[in-house]
Design a protein around this motif. Structure first.
Motif, mmCIF file in Angstrom:
data_model
loop_
_atom_site.group_PDB
_atom_site.id
_atom_site.type_symbol
_atom_site.label_atom_id
_atom_site.label_comp_id
_atom_site.label_asym_id
_atom_site.label_seq_id
_atom_site.Cartn_x
_atom_site.Cartn_y
_atom_site.Cartn_z
ATOM 1 N N TYR A 1 -9.234 4.804 -7.578
ATOM 2 C CA TYR A 1 -8.185 4.024 -6.703
ATOM 3 C C TYR A 1 -7.340 2.945 -8.217
ATOM 4 O O TYR A 1 -8.155 3.139 -8.946
ATOM 5 C CB TYR A 1 -9.683 2.874 -6.231
ATOM 6 C CG TYR A 1 -8.483 2.190 -5.158
ATOM 7 C CD1 TYR A 1 -8.674 2.403 -3.510
ATOM 8 C CD2 TYR A 1 -7.800 0.846 -5.807
ATOM 9 C CE1 TYR A 1 -7.026 1.758 -3.314
ATOM 10 C CE2 TYR A 1 -6.653 0.491 -4.955
ATOM 11 C CZ TYR A 1 -6.577 0.335 -3.566
ATOM 12 O OH TYR A 1 -5.749 0.282 -2.576
ATOM 13 N N TYR B 1 -5.360 0.401 -9.043
ATOM 14 C CA TYR B 1 -4.422 -1.414 -8.072
ATOM 15 C C TYR B 1 -3.128 -0.945 -9.050
ATOM 16 O O TYR B 1 -2.420 -1.088 -10.015
ATOM 17 C CB TYR B 1 -5.559 -2.317 -8.965
ATOM 18 C CG TYR B 1 -6.757 -1.965 -8.007
ATOM 19 C CD1 TYR B 1 -6.880 -2.452 -6.671
ATOM 20 C CD2 TYR B 1 -7.939 -1.739 -8.736
ATOM 21 C CE1 TYR B 1 -8.176 -2.887 -6.214
ATOM 22 C CE2 TYR B 1 -9.177 -1.447 -8.253
ATOM 23 C CZ TYR B 1 -8.831 -2.299 -6.895
ATOM 24 O OH TYR B 1 -10.161 -2.057 -6.487
ATOM 25 N N VAL B 2 -2.387 -2.272 -8.370
ATOM 26 C CA VAL B 2 -1.000 -2.491 -8.833
ATOM 27 C C VAL B 2 -0.891 -3.947 -7.781
ATOM 28 O O VAL B 2 -0.689 -3.602 -6.626
ATOM 29 C CB VAL B 2 -0.116 -1.471 -8.607
ATOM 30 C CG1 VAL B 2 0.000 -1.179 -7.025
ATOM 31 C CG2 VAL B 2 1.303 -1.900 -8.829
ATOM 32 N N PRO B 3 -0.547 -4.740 -8.277
ATOM 33 C CA PRO B 3 -0.328 -5.485 -10.236
ATOM 34 C C PRO B 3 -1.846 -4.516 -10.600
ATOM 35 O O PRO B 3 -3.260 -4.893 -9.456
ATOM 36 C CB PRO B 3 -0.389 -6.857 -9.888
ATOM 37 C CG PRO B 3 0.514 -7.084 -8.746
ATOM 38 C CD PRO B 3 -0.342 -6.268 -7.375
ATOM 39 N N LEU C 1 5.738 -2.309 2.355
ATOM 40 C CA LEU C 1 4.190 -1.857 1.702
ATOM 41 C C LEU C 1 4.288 -0.739 0.821
ATOM 42 O O LEU C 1 5.035 0.128 1.528
ATOM 43 C CB LEU C 1 3.804 -2.332 2.336
ATOM 44 C CG LEU C 1 2.956 -3.660 2.938
ATOM 45 C CD1 LEU C 1 1.538 -3.574 4.164
ATOM 46 C CD2 LEU C 1 2.097 -4.168 1.732
ATOM 47 N N ALA D 1 -3.108 1.614 -3.877
ATOM 48 C CA ALA D 1 -1.966 0.499 -3.972
ATOM 49 C C ALA D 1 -0.879 -0.217 -3.388
ATOM 50 O O ALA D 1 -0.278 1.008 -3.656
ATOM 51 C CB ALA D 1 -3.307 -1.023 -5.196
ATOM 52 N N CYS D 2 -0.849 -0.533 -2.247
ATOM 53 C CA CYS D 2 1.041 -0.819 -2.346
ATOM 54 C C CYS D 2 1.329 -2.324 -2.934
ATOM 55 O O CYS D 2 0.635 -3.647 -2.182
ATOM 56 C CB CYS D 2 0.789 -1.199 -0.827
ATOM 57 S SG CYS D 2 0.652 0.439 0.799
ATOM 58 N N LEU E 1 3.979 -5.162 -2.287
ATOM 59 C CA LEU E 1 4.687 -5.649 -1.166
ATOM 60 C C LEU E 1 5.477 -6.444 -2.182
ATOM 61 O O LEU E 1 5.627 -6.519 -2.821
ATOM 62 C CB LEU E 1 3.586 -6.842 -0.779
ATOM 63 C CG LEU E 1 4.465 -7.672 -0.025
ATOM 64 C CD1 LEU E 1 4.819 -6.992 1.093
ATOM 65 C CD2 LEU E 1 3.821 -9.320 0.413
ATOM 66 N N TRP F 1 2.310 -13.837 -7.009
ATOM 67 C CA TRP F 1 3.006 -12.163 -6.645
ATOM 68 C C TRP F 1 3.578 -11.993 -4.657
ATOM 69 O O TRP F 1 4.793 -11.362 -4.538
ATOM 70 C CB TRP F 1 1.599 -11.225 -6.096
ATOM 71 C CG TRP F 1 0.599 -11.216 -7.441
ATOM 72 C CD1 TRP F 1 -0.682 -11.422 -7.652
ATOM 73 C CD2 TRP F 1 0.764 -10.898 -8.501
ATOM 74 N NE1 TRP F 1 -0.886 -11.238 -8.643
ATOM 75 C CE2 TRP F 1 -0.323 -10.572 -9.603
ATOM 76 C CE3 TRP F 1 2.242 -10.327 -9.374
ATOM 77 C CZ2 TRP F 1 -0.069 -10.861 -10.796
ATOM 78 C CZ3 TRP F 1 2.344 -10.374 -10.547
ATOM 79 C CH2 TRP F 1 0.885 -10.185 -11.439
ATOM 80 N N ASN F 2 2.790 -13.309 -3.757
ATOM 81 C CA ASN F 2 3.329 -13.176 -2.468
ATOM 82 C C ASN F 2 3.928 -13.821 -2.260
ATOM 83 O O ASN F 2 4.854 -13.981 -1.609
ATOM 84 C CB ASN F 2 2.012 -12.942 -2.078
ATOM 85 C CG ASN F 2 1.794 -11.818 -1.922
ATOM 86 O OD1 ASN F 2 0.145 -11.557 -1.815
ATOM 87 N ND2 ASN F 2 1.694 -10.531 -3.239
ATOM 88 N N LEU G 1 8.019 -13.980 -2.900
ATOM 89 C CA LEU G 1 8.953 -13.465 -1.851
ATOM 90 C C LEU G 1 8.621 -13.022 -0.060
ATOM 91 O O LEU G 1 9.512 -12.560 0.501
ATOM 92 C CB LEU G 1 7.748 -11.647 -1.967
ATOM 93 C CG LEU G 1 8.154 -11.827 -3.388
ATOM 94 C CD1 LEU G 1 7.045 -10.478 -3.760
ATOM 95 C CD2 LEU G 1 9.388 -10.617 -3.596
ATOM 96 N N LEU H 1 3.495 -6.487 9.409
ATOM 97 C CA LEU H 1 3.212 -5.738 7.715
ATOM 98 C C LEU H 1 2.678 -5.031 8.815
ATOM 99 O O LEU H 1 2.319 -3.117 8.780
ATOM 100 C CB LEU H 1 3.300 -6.207 7.228
ATOM 101 C CG LEU H 1 4.254 -6.394 5.896
ATOM 102 C CD1 LEU H 1 3.806 -6.626 4.671
ATOM 103 C CD2 LEU H 1 5.251 -5.304 5.771
ATOM 104 N N GLU I 1 -1.779 -6.189 -1.362
ATOM 105 C CA GLU I 1 -1.960 -5.051 -2.279
ATOM 106 C C GLU I 1 -2.908 -4.126 -1.874
ATOM 107 O O GLU I 1 -2.640 -2.825 -1.121
ATOM 108 C CB GLU I 1 -1.703 -5.270 -3.914
ATOM 109 C CG GLU I 1 -0.240 -6.202 -4.070
ATOM 110 C CD GLU I 1 -0.033 -6.966 -4.248
ATOM 111 O OE1 GLU I 1 -1.498 -7.965 -3.283
ATOM 112 O OE2 GLU I 1 0.830 -8.479 -4.356
ATOM 113 N N SER I 2 -4.307 -4.448 -2.036
ATOM 114 C CA SER I 2 -5.372 -2.914 -1.704
ATOM 115 C C SER I 2 -6.360 -3.188 -0.668
ATOM 116 O O SER I 2 -7.254 -3.431 -0.016
ATOM 117 C CB SER I 2 -6.269 -3.557 -3.382
ATOM 118 O OG SER I 2 -6.309 -4.544 -3.040
#
Lengths: 157, 388
Positions: free
Chosen positions: A53, A55-57, A104, A112-113, A115, B131-132, B135, B145, B245-246
């Motif tokens: 798997y 991951y991102v970030p 996403l 991972a997606c 956003l 990160w979120n 945005l 989503l 994200e995951s």
């Protein structure tokens, strides 16, 4: 028995507020992501070989198996739109000046997606499964923030 | 052997868009008085421990756990606060009893959201700051989503979700405590304004003030206190991946895991067959369908037909949110899970009045603390005491 207050204009209220300000530490992996984005315009992730798997970030640990990871995998810049939503209201429900789309995106090489915003897609209706790519701000305008990415734009193929 | 646990009293107050003039302490006091009266307990003599569920930001007070004992009769007694939904309080209270620490436990959760002037900003502050948050203008985006990913995965449509919202608002026409009962059709919901498309205005639960207090007792005390105990047959809870994200989008995997634990404890092998009534989180209409799936009550492929053919309605094969859920009773925030329990208790006791479902033996209650969280608690409740 509580005698209720029957007239709304007789209800007394007392105001209260506090300023809440923080600074947040993105961490070792987060900083590597942000500096790589700023310096090279590249998206950095972390691979867990045991879980297969990415991951991102980037991050320093796997949330699936608890392994320690490194921030050393470059992903994207293209990928697949896995979901999106079109926003019409802001934080307290006020109408947005113009609608805004968040997406996403599973970047190529990642699981991972990421956003981010989906940039102008008014030419055609957006669909889940659409190929898109990351649009990064020009080198001189990047500061080391998630906002160094402008968003995703649809691409052919 | 650990003692069985039963609910021996419930009380509620509020369940209204505003409770003008009543302080949160008075709201809690009213609900507690009713619960203690229902259980027939003298709170100062009979209750061993208290569990409250609250979040400081929603209360507008730091260290809010210091502000709960007096209005519950809990001064000089063991009190603890769980920073989460009230159903996690039921779980904690159950552990206190099964571990032998207490025989009678009070669980409380409330909402005085009409006093919160910046709710959207508080919810927005729950997003990841690096990160979120820069945005995402509103946490409703996270629901939008997830809903879009859910529809894509299951093949369900916006119309199915709209029918759920209409069902729950209509169900509440028979629920005197509901804050938002309404005779709505699926088309009404579908015609309402998109907030974060595909999520629409009438698919989002309206906020409400309210308080629910539940009294739990060990089996030795149960028969002295009530002739109509509601037994806690199983409880489970789980986190998902909190990271946007995951995480698993479009699917409530954390609810599935919580349910599996609760069913294992209750000895339930085929939930769709063995459960007579479900009260599930429906803060957003699509969430009801996602949670019904995760609770193992229906396959995704069958959900569309179940909705369209009325099988989730009070007279249907699988009554879901007969109370009207959060969509019609109001979003009570930390008290949502206890509102689910309250309805299950009334149904299992046969005290649900106009909306009484026939022959309810086993019910399931499920909660989710709202976007952007991924955690859930599930409890299975029954009229018979079940396995030890």
């Amino acid at each position: 028995m509580i005698e209720r207050i029957a007239r709304p204009d007789e209800v007394r209220r007392w105001p209260g507020s506090i300023p809440v300000s923080h600074r947040y530490t993105p961490g070792v992996a987060g900083q590597a992501f942000l500096e790589t984005l700023r310096d090279r315009g590249v998206i950095l992730g972390s691979r867990c070989d045991r879980c297969r798997y990415t991951y991102v970030p980037a991050r320093l640990f796997c949330e699936r198996c608890f392994a320690e990871l490194a921030a050393d995998v470059e992903v994207g810049p293209a990928g697949v739109l896995r979901s999106f939503a079109i926003g019409f209201v802001g934080v307290e429900g006020e109408p947005l000046e113009s609608p805004l789309t968040l997406g996403l995106v599973q970047l190529d090489g990642a699981d991972a997606c990421l956003l981010h915003l989906v940039l102008d897609h008014s030419d055609e209706p957006l669909e889940i499964g659409r190929r898109v790519e990351v649009v990064v701000k020009p080198a001189g305008e990047r500061t080391g923030s998630i906002l160094d990415i402008e968003g995703f734009r649809p691409v052919e193929g | 052997m650990e003692p069985r646990v039963a609910i021996v009293g419930v009380g509620h107050a509020g369940f209204a868009p505003i409770t003008a003039g009543l302080s949160y302490k008075e709201l809690m006091f009213q609900a507690a008085e009713r619960a203690y009266d229902d259980a027939g307990v003298d709170v100062r003599a009979d209750v061993d421990s208290f569990v409250c569920c609250s979040e400081d930001f929603l209360e507008g007070t730091s260290i809010f756990d210091e502000y709960v004992p007096d209005q519950l009769g809990a001064v000089h007694r063991p009190v603890q606060t769980v920073a989460g939904d009230g159903l996690f309080g039921i779980v904690t209270g159950t552990m206190l009893i099964r571990s032998g620490v207490a025989n009678v436990v009070v669980v409380e959760a409330h909402s005085k959201v009409s006093d919160v002037l910046t709710l959207g900003s508080i919810e927005h502050f729950a997003l990841d700051p690096v990160w979120n948050r820069p945005l995402v203008p509103s946490v409703l985006a996270v629901a939008g989503l997830d809903m879009n990913a859910f529809l894509e995965r299951t093949g369900l449509t916006e119309e199915h979700c709209a029918l759920v919202a209409a069902k729950n608002r209509c169900n509440a026409l028979d629920n005197p405590r509901a804050a938002y009962p309404a005779d709505l059709s699926g088309d009404d919901v579908d015609d309402s304004a998109p907030l974060w498309w595909p999520l629409r205005e009438l698919e989002v639960a309206g906020r409400a003030d309210g308080c629910v207090v539940v009294v739990l007792a060990a089996e030795d005390r149960v028969r002295d206190l009530t002739e109509a105990p509601v037994w806690l047959l199983g409880a489970g809870w789980s986190s998902g991946s909190p990271t946007l994200e995951s995480r698993t989008w479009g699917e409530a995997d954390f609810v599935r895991r919580a349910a599996q634990r609760a069913y294992a404890m209750a000895g339930i092998r085929d939930p769709a067959e063995e459960i007579d009534l479900a009260e599930v989180d429906d803060t957003y209409a699509y969430k009801e369908l996602q949670h019904v799936e995760a609770l193992g009550l229906a396959e995704p492929a069958d959900l569309g037909d179940l909705v369209q053919e009325g099988d989730l309605e009070p007279e249907g094969e699988l009554p879901v949110n007969v109370s009207g859920g959060a969509l019609a009773q109001g979003n009570l925030f930390e008290a949502n899970g206890l509102a689910r329990v309250l309805e299950c208790v009334e149904q299992l006791r046969g005290e649900a009045g106009e909306r009484q479902v026939e022959d309810v033996q086993v019910a399931v209650a499920q909660s989710w603390p709202g976007v952007p969280s991924t955690s859930a608690a599930v409890v299975v409740l029954g009229r018979d005491e079940g396995p030890s």
